[in-house]
Design an enzyme around this catalytic site. Structure first.
Site, short mmCIF file in Angstrom:
data_model
loop_
_atom_site.label_atom_id
_atom_site.label_comp_id
_atom_site.label_asym_id
_atom_site.label_seq_id
_atom_site.Cartn_x
_atom_site.Cartn_y
_atom_site.Cartn_z
N SER A 143 0.84 -1.19 0.00
CA SER A 143 0.00 0.00 0.00
C SER A 143 0.88 1.24 0.00
CB SER A 143 -0.89 0.01 1.25
OG SER A 143 -1.61 1.24 1.35
N TYR A 156 -1.84 -0.27 10.67
CA TYR A 156 -1.94 -0.69 9.27
C TYR A 156 -0.71 -0.25 8.48
CZ TYR A 156 -3.64 -1.12 4.49
OH TYR A 156 -3.77 -1.46 3.15
#
Length: 263
Positions: A143, A156
């Site tokens: 990501s 995250y």
């Protein structure tokens, strides 16, 4: 002939979102697919779609990537049934946005088990077979959050920083074995991922101008198969932003904090 036609490609997290779209695009191109996720019913529907629309060869193997024993059993079974895997796409993962001081650590531990440790173990076991076969390609879906952190995404972002760092080191280790490692770093993608990551909808509201479709991310991922690309950053505007973030960290911290603290 398309570079993925006839290739054996294993996709984790294949029951929805990017993984589901990868299955359809690769099935259309003639790949033989192994699809894994926790939900057997959802995987069955994806398989039926691949077979009905594209007459694809598809093996469904339900698996929880947070469970090392489940991964070990899956790789052993798949190897016996199909043989060597040409491409592994580690797509399984989840996220949750919350202020770190209020974070439930059991959720943090599980996120690392799924997003990082499960990905690493899958990569290790499959790469051993790729080494014996003399070729392979591992694609890890990370990501942009692993390059540019935002408020309330500490856990995250940490998992995705770990995936990028792991991939960069693994690429160097496997180069002499003719195994390529590519990291795909998308920005926010319009998938069920956000049902858990951002229940309030505030995060998506802040990044609405940058939200990508699962179809687009899958298309760019498929395009990277068989290439020597180190990483694919999406969208390209965020790729530029990640470079500026590294060059001008203090200014970037101020801008990111301001943007993501909008009410």
């Amino acid at each position: 002939m398309d570079k993925v036609q006839g290739k054996v490609i294993w996709i984790t997290g294949a029951s929805s979102g990017i993984g589901e779209e990868l299955a359809y695009q690769l099935a259309e191109k003639g790949a033989t697919l192994i699809l894994s996720a926790r939900s057997a019913n959802k995987l069955k529907k994806v398989k039926e779609e691949c077979v009905t629309r594209f007459s694809a060869q598809v093996l469904v193997y339900p698996m929880d990537v947070s469970d090392p024993e489940a991964i070990k059993a899956a790789v052993s079974t798949v190897s016996e049934k199909i043989g060597s895997i040409d491409v592994l796409i580690n797509n399984a993962g989840f996220g949750h946005t919350q202020a770190f001081l209020d974070y439930d650590f059991s959720r943090a531990e599980n996120m690392f088990k799924v997003n990082v440790l499960g990905l690493m173990y899958m990569s290790q076991l499959v790469a051993r077979d790729m080494k014996q076969a003399g070729a392979g390609h591992i694609i890890n879906i990370a990501s942009i959050a692993g390059k540019v952190a935002t408020p309330k995404s500490a856990v995250y972002s940490a998992t995705k920083f770990a995936v990028i760092g792991f991939s960069n080191a693994l690429r160097l280790e496997l180069k002499d074995n003719n195994i390529q490692v590519t990291t795909v770093n998308p920005g926010p993608v319009d998938t069920p991922f956000f049902d858990e990551f951002d229940p309030s909808g505030e995060y998506l509201k802040n990044v609405s101008s940058m939200v990508l479709s699962a179809e687009y991310v899958a298309h760019e991922t498929v395009a990277a198969i068989g290439t020597k690309k180190r990483e694919v950053n999406l969208p390209r505007s965020l790729s530029v932003a990640s470079k500026l973030y590294a060059l001008f960290p203090l200014i970037s911290d101020f801008l990111v904090r301001t943007a993501f603290n909008k009410k």
